[in-house]
Write a protein that holds these residues in place. Sequence first.
Motif, short mmCIF file in Angstrom:
data_model
loop_
_atom_site.label_atom_id
_atom_site.label_comp_id
_atom_site.label_asym_id
_atom_site.label_seq_id
_atom_site.Cartn_x
_atom_site.Cartn_y
_atom_site.Cartn_z
N GLN A 1 2.14 3.81 -8.13
CA GLN A 1 2.24 5.31 -8.18
C GLN A 1 4.05 5.37 -8.25
OE1 GLN A 1 2.61 6.58 -3.85
NE2 GLN A 1 4.61 8.08 -4.28
N LEU A 2 4.77 6.42 -9.09
CA LEU A 2 5.87 6.21 -9.67
C LEU A 2 7.14 6.13 -8.80
CD1 LEU A 2 5.26 9.29 -12.37
CD2 LEU A 2 5.56 6.45 -12.39
N SER A 3 7.01 6.20 -7.33
CA SER A 3 8.35 6.73 -6.37
C SER A 3 8.04 5.41 -5.55
CB SER A 3 7.70 7.38 -5.80
OG SER A 3 6.57 7.58 -5.10
N ALA A 4 6.72 4.91 -6.03
CA ALA A 4 6.65 3.51 -5.56
C ALA A 4 8.23 2.12 -5.50
CB ALA A 4 5.94 2.45 -5.23
N LEU A 5 8.51 1.64 -6.38
CA LEU A 5 10.02 1.08 -6.63
C LEU A 5 10.87 1.97 -5.85
CD1 LEU A 5 11.34 -1.72 -7.19
CD2 LEU A 5 11.33 -0.15 -9.88
N ASP A 6 11.37 3.26 -5.95
CA ASP A 6 12.43 3.98 -5.27
C ASP A 6 11.98 3.63 -3.84
OD1 ASP A 6 13.45 4.29 -8.01
OD2 ASP A 6 12.17 6.10 -7.75
N ASP A 7 10.99 3.73 -3.33
CA ASP A 7 10.51 3.54 -2.43
C ASP A 7 10.73 2.83 -1.45
OD1 ASP A 7 9.55 6.71 -2.14
OD2 ASP A 7 7.86 5.80 -2.03
N PHE A 8 10.53 1.70 -2.18
CA PHE A 8 10.96 0.35 -1.90
C PHE A 8 12.33 -0.30 -1.18
CE2 PHE A 8 11.07 -4.76 -2.23
CZ PHE A 8 10.64 -5.00 -0.96
N VAL A 9 12.88 0.22 -2.74
CA VAL A 9 14.33 -0.28 -3.16
C VAL A 9 14.99 0.71 -1.41
CG1 VAL A 9 16.32 0.62 -4.63
CG2 VAL A 9 15.00 -0.73 -5.04
N PRO B 1 17.00 -1.58 2.52
CA PRO B 1 17.91 -0.89 3.82
C PRO B 1 17.44 -2.65 4.89
CG PRO B 1 17.76 0.32 2.58
CD PRO B 1 16.73 -0.86 1.92
N ALA B 2 16.47 -2.11 5.71
CA ALA B 2 16.06 -2.94 7.13
C ALA B 2 16.02 -4.56 6.71
CB ALA B 2 14.30 -2.53 7.33
N LEU B 3 15.61 -4.90 5.10
CA LEU B 3 15.92 -6.47 5.31
C LEU B 3 17.02 -7.17 4.98
CD1 LEU B 3 12.71 -6.72 1.99
CD2 LEU B 3 13.24 -7.08 4.34
N ARG B 4 17.78 -6.30 4.57
CA ARG B 4 19.61 -6.01 4.65
C ARG B 4 19.52 -6.34 6.26
NH1 ARG B 4 19.82 -2.62 -0.80
NH2 ARG B 4 19.88 -3.70 -1.73
N ARG B 5 19.74 -5.39 6.94
CA ARG B 5 19.50 -5.50 7.97
C ARG B 5 19.59 -6.49 8.57
NH1 ARG B 5 18.57 0.56 6.84
NH2 ARG B 5 16.67 0.18 7.93
N ALA C 1 0.74 -1.05 -0.06
CA ALA C 1 0.18 0.35 0.16
C ALA C 1 0.86 1.04 0.18
CB ALA C 1 -0.76 -0.06 1.32
N ILE C 2 0.40 2.69 -0.51
CA ILE C 2 1.45 3.20 -0.91
C ILE C 2 1.32 3.40 0.60
CG2 ILE C 2 1.13 5.74 -1.58
CD1 ILE C 2 -0.80 4.85 -3.73
N ASP C 3 0.55 4.22 1.85
CA ASP C 3 0.94 4.37 3.27
C ASP C 3 1.45 3.99 4.04
OD1 ASP C 3 -1.51 2.91 3.44
OD2 ASP C 3 -2.67 4.35 4.35
N ASP C 4 2.05 2.29 3.56
CA ASP C 4 2.96 1.90 5.01
C ASP C 4 3.82 1.78 4.80
OD1 ASP C 4 1.12 -0.66 4.01
OD2 ASP C 4 1.96 -1.25 3.14
N LYS C 5 4.10 2.42 6.10
CA LYS C 5 5.54 2.20 6.46
C LYS C 5 6.86 1.87 5.98
CE LYS C 5 4.10 6.33 9.31
NZ LYS C 5 3.79 7.15 8.35
#
Length: 86
Positions: free
Chosen positions: A44-52, A57-61, A13-17
């Motif tokens: 939303q165009l920025s969704a992929l950028d936001d995920f990456v 980074p949270a998953l990498r940590r 979802a767009i508003d997911d933290k």
Amino acid sequence: PNTVKVLVNVSLAIDDKPVVTADGLEDMFRSKSCDGFNMLMPAQLSALDDFVGLVLPALRRRGLFRESYRGTNLRSHLGIAGGGDR
């Protein structure tokens, strides 16, 4: 034993933290509910950028994002029989 068996479709979802998204993915993976994910991104165009930029980074940590692969083709990445490099 290292073969992908179950992929889960995850709709973001767009508003997911980012931390909430990472927590959900971690819970599903660590509970053995799945072996991997198909990510369904919002329009939303920025969704992929936001995920990456925010979720990966949270998953990498947490040690949950693969940084390298053992072979050069998809079958070898997934651990499927016949996945030798050709």
